[in-house]
Design an enzyme around this catalytic site. Structure first.
Site, PDB file in Angstrom:
ATOM      1  N   ASP A  56       0.809  -1.106   0.138  1.00 25.71           N
ATOM      2  CA  ASP A  56      -0.073  -0.087   0.028  1.00 25.71           C
ATOM      3  C   ASP A  56       0.805   1.265   0.048  1.00 25.71           C
ATOM      4  OD1 ASP A  56       0.895  -0.240   2.601  1.00 25.71           O
ATOM      5  OD2 ASP A  56      -1.057   0.032   3.604  1.00 25.71           O
ATOM      6  N   TYR A  58       3.091   4.567   0.867  1.00 22.75           N
ATOM      7  CA  TYR A  58       3.807   5.060   1.878  1.00 22.75           C
ATOM      8  C   TYR A  58       2.989   5.755   2.750  1.00 22.75           C
ATOM      9  CZ  TYR A  58       8.070   4.048  -0.962  1.00 22.75           C
ATOM     10  OH  TYR A  58       8.999   3.355  -1.478  1.00 22.75           O
ATOM     11  N   PHE A  69       6.315   2.057  -4.441  1.00 21.23           N
ATOM     12  CA  PHE A  69       7.663   2.215  -4.452  1.00 21.23           C
ATOM     13  C   PHE A  69       7.819   3.521  -4.667  1.00 21.23           C
ATOM     14  CE2 PHE A  69       7.241  -2.499  -4.582  1.00 21.23           C
ATOM     15  CZ  PHE A  69       7.482  -2.616  -3.328  1.00 21.23           C
ATOM     16  N   HIS A 178      10.966  -8.961   0.152  1.00 20.09           N
ATOM     17  CA  HIS A 178      10.660  -7.604   0.102  1.00 20.09           C
ATOM     18  C   HIS A 178      11.921  -6.941   0.325  1.00 20.09           C
ATOM     19  CE1 HIS A 178       8.528  -3.950   0.800  1.00 20.09           C
ATOM     20  NE2 HIS A 178       7.386  -4.254   0.368  1.00 20.09           N
TER      21      HIS A 178
END
Length: 213
Positions: A56, A58, A69, A178
């Protein structure tokens, strides 16, 4: 949304209207700004060649811009996940990358930077996981798999993104840990997602991505 996405996702319109109503009634501030929520879908569907899935946006003020990202080039310091992505990019391709980390340049080349949930509360990650975004992005993934098939390379970082592996059964899927500070050293660093993606694109008869940013 580009018209090609609107047509492909026509059946999702009632779901999106329901989500929009929930956001309009939401008492607190959420991110990204409303005009950027659907930014990932500005490019034509048929131009998509690579999918990168985030969780989701930031939650930090001024960071989320509607692309997973990514942040605006003037954001300093960079979010730590993005910083790790740029470290791996440098190590994978063996060349320097800018400190700005402007991933929007990837989007213009057909890289779909898609979050699983397209909004969250300011200062609270994961706050909107129950308002319907997962149902919507499930439909997006189905469309991508059906329309693009083996032409698409999906980069799935982390367990949540990897839950989509089965729905991307006709595509090339590259999975690893991740890039967050908690897991980057457990398989993200050294996974070479950028060079492997370009190799897969070339094998599928597609042009490679210029990952400079």
């Amino acid at each position: 949304m580009h018209p090609s996405w609107q047509a492909a996702l026509a059946s999702a319109r009632p779901l999106l209207e329901n989500i929009e109503a929930k956001l309009n009634a939401h008492p607190g501030e959420f991110v990204p700004p409303i005009h950027q929520v659907m930014r990932a879908f500005e490019q034509p569907l048929d131009d998509v060649r690579v999918l990168i899935v985030g969780q989701d946006p930031y939650p930090t003020a001024g960071h989320a811009i509607g692309l997973s990202f990514a942040v605006n080039p003037d954001v300093k310091p960079l979010p730590r996940s993005l910083k790790n992505i740029l470290i791996e990019l440098r190590d994978d391709l063996g060349k320097a990358v800018s400190v700005g980390g402007d991933l929007a340049r990837w989007s213009s080349q057909g890289v779909l930077l898609l979050n699983r949930h397209l909004t969250t509360d300011l200062a609270e990650a994961g706050a909107h996981t129950q308002i319907g975004w997962a149902d919507f992005t499930d439909q997006v993934i189905t469309v991508l798999n059906r329309k693009l098939g083996r032409k698409l390379v999906a980069i799935l970082w982390g367990a949540q993104a990897q839950q989509l592996t089965g729905a991307l059964c006709d595509c090339t899927v590259l999975s690893s840990a991740h890039p967050s500070p908690l897991s980057a050293r457990r398989g993200f660093f050294g996974s070479k997602p950028f060079s492997r993606t370009n190799q897969a694109l070339i094998q599928a008869g597609e042009q490679p991505i210029d990952w400079s940013c």
